[in-house]
Design a protein around this motif. Structure first.
Motif, mmCIF file in Angstrom:
data_model
loop_
_atom_site.group_PDB
_atom_site.id
_atom_site.type_symbol
_atom_site.label_atom_id
_atom_site.label_comp_id
_atom_site.label_asym_id
_atom_site.label_seq_id
_atom_site.Cartn_x
_atom_site.Cartn_y
_atom_site.Cartn_z
ATOM 1 N N TYR A 178 -27.132 15.042 11.536
ATOM 2 C CA TYR A 178 -26.647 15.748 12.721
ATOM 3 C C TYR A 178 -27.647 15.669 13.868
ATOM 4 N N GLN A 182 -24.662 17.286 16.916
ATOM 5 C CA GLN A 182 -23.727 17.031 15.830
ATOM 6 C C GLN A 182 -22.471 16.314 16.318
ATOM 7 N N GLU A 183 -22.057 16.618 17.530
ATOM 8 C CA GLU A 183 -20.859 15.979 18.075
ATOM 9 C C GLU A 183 -21.070 14.478 18.247
ATOM 10 N N ALA A 185 -23.203 12.672 16.523
ATOM 11 C CA ALA A 185 -23.279 12.108 15.175
ATOM 12 C C ALA A 185 -21.888 11.891 14.595
ATOM 13 N N GLN A 186 -20.991 12.851 14.843
ATOM 14 C CA GLN A 186 -19.621 12.727 14.364
ATOM 15 C C GLN A 186 -18.911 11.550 15.022
ATOM 16 N N THR A 250 -18.492 15.239 5.476
ATOM 17 C CA THR A 250 -19.400 16.193 6.100
ATOM 18 C C THR A 250 -20.353 16.751 5.062
ATOM 19 N N LYS A 253 -26.503 18.182 6.006
ATOM 20 C CA LYS A 253 -27.326 17.893 7.188
ATOM 21 C C LYS A 253 -26.876 16.650 7.937
ATOM 22 N N GLY A 254 -25.740 16.073 7.520
ATOM 23 C CA GLY A 254 -25.286 14.870 8.200
ATOM 24 C C GLY A 254 -23.961 14.375 7.654
ATOM 25 N N TYR A 255 -23.502 13.249 8.192
ATOM 26 C CA TYR A 255 -22.231 12.650 7.789
ATOM 27 C C TYR A 255 -22.482 11.420 6.924
#
Length: 401
Positions: A178, A182-183, A185-186, A250, A253-255
């Motif tokens: 993230y 986070q946005e 990263a998404q 999800t 701490k990350g995708y």
């Protein structure tokens, strides 16, 4: 190549002229240096021998890893020199031969590959010399193998009995943390998903964009079992099929993007049914002549002799195959074949394939006590090796440029 500072100075004093090369020093280990040529040559060796794309090896993470490997090798060689440990040319040649045999290569294949790809063969010899010298160092410091108790063997046996029956998954990952946004990263993980679906290479995208430790190997996580990964990833694995790409997952701490490469089903026991199978691969133009021999319905001995005589590389007896964990496509081919029967011809791209089911038997996938003891000894020796190397690196004067 690795140069000694004193040797370089001597060349300048004597005024010896060499062809112009731009070798930049990237690290020093005590009185010796490692150049960018050493790193690039080792990277080229990896690319060719492991059949990797340039994108998978020509990145900063891989270069840093290779540099650390070269530093370790230099530390090992220096320690061997301190202990007056030397290798003969014959020992080095035996090491090369062993590598070729392990990779089912004919003698001289490695030198031919290096020559064809214009790779300095010294980089492989240096690695072999380091490994063999270090083995002698370890033996000089540890005359007897590490002690493995009966209790340790029993505990490992119990652990293996529980682990080996669990399902297993051969997977690769792309991980985007993230971070501060986070946005963003998404959006990035969704873009990567779309690129893979449209045909882009998963390993190459992993090397370029993944922030996980596996990025340098194209995201390869190897075989994993339930409970080894974080829950969000762990939960989705049983629902995936071989060859399938997950949607973005999800995590804490990350995708993640997960590529399911292969699967092994859960077993009810460590005693399982296994098939002993032999295969014969032949060029398409030889089908008629080989069919004449096939129609004689040979037994497994005769089939294997035929495979050795006319078969392409890969023909002959296969490793015992655990029925419950066979690749689905191969299982469908062999499930109705009786012992002693031949299945084929099965058409592939440029050859035909025949199978013969030679035997069906119950085998144990649990190693015997002697094997477990040897594995534990090797594990303890590896710990000793790592600790010794760590101490040597700590006491060495190492500087990265």
């Amino acid at each position: 190549m690795t140069f000694r500072k004193s040797l370089i100075s001597l060349f300048f004093i004597l005024g010896i002229v060499f062809p112009v090369h731009s070798y930049e020093i990237v690290a020093t280990v005590n009185d010796e240096v490692i150049s960018d040529y050493d790193v690039s040559t080792r990277l080229k060796m990896m690319e060719v021998l492991l059949k990797l794309s340039p994108a998978m090896v020509n990145n900063e993470q891989t270069k840093e890893k290779i540099l650390d490997t070269l530093i370790d090798e230099q530390v090992k060689l220096q320690e061997a020199t301190k202990k007056n440990i030397e290798l003969t040319a014959e020992e080095v040649e035996q090491g090369i031969t062993y590598l070729e045999e392990q990779n089912q290569m004919s003698p001289g294949t490695l030198r031919k590959i290096f020559s064809e790809n214009q790779i300095d063969f010294d980089t492989l010899e240096r690695q072999i010399k380091s490994d063999l010298s270090w083995l002698k160092v370890l033996r000089s410091e540890n005359e007897k193998p590490p002690v493995v108790t009966e209790a340790e063997i029993k505990a490992e046996q119990k652990k293996l009995k529980e682990e080996l029956v669990k399902p297993a998954y051969l997977i690769a990952e792309i991980y985007i943390p993230y971070g501060q946004n986070q946005e963003a990263a998404q959006k990035q993980i969704n873009d990567l998903f779309d690129q893979i679906v449209s045909g882009h290479s998963f390993p190459e995208l992993a090397v370029k964009y993944s922030k996980g430790l596996t990025a340098v190997s194209g995201g390869d996580l190897g075989w994993v079992r339930p409970g080894q990964l974080e829950k969000a990833v762990d939960d989705i694995l049983p629902r995936m099929k071989a060859g399938q790409l997950s949607k973005p997952i999800t995590g804490e701490k990350g995708y993640y993007l997960i590529l399911m490469r292969e699967q092994q089903k859960e077993l009810t026991s460590t005693d399982v049914e296994a098939w002993l199978v032999s295969q014969l691969l032949i060029p398409k133009e030889h089908l008629i002549s080989v069919m004449t021999e096939i129609q004689k319905k040979p037994d497994c001995t005769a089939f294997n002799e035929l495979a050795q005589k006319v078969g392409l590389k890969g023909s002959g007896p296969m490793e015992p195959m655990i029925v419950a964990r066979m690749p689905e496509q191969l299982y469908q081919v062999l499930k109705d074949v009786e012992v002693g029967q031949i299945k084929g011809p099965i058409e592939a791209e440029d050859f035909y394939l025949f199978f013969m089911k030679c035997k069906s038997k119950i085998v144990s996938i649990l190693p015997d006590e002697q094997t477990i003891k040897s594995q534990l000894e090797m594990s303890k020796m590896e710990d000793i090796s790592q600790n010794m190397l760590k101490d040597l690196r700590k006491n060495a004067v190492i500087e990265k440029k």
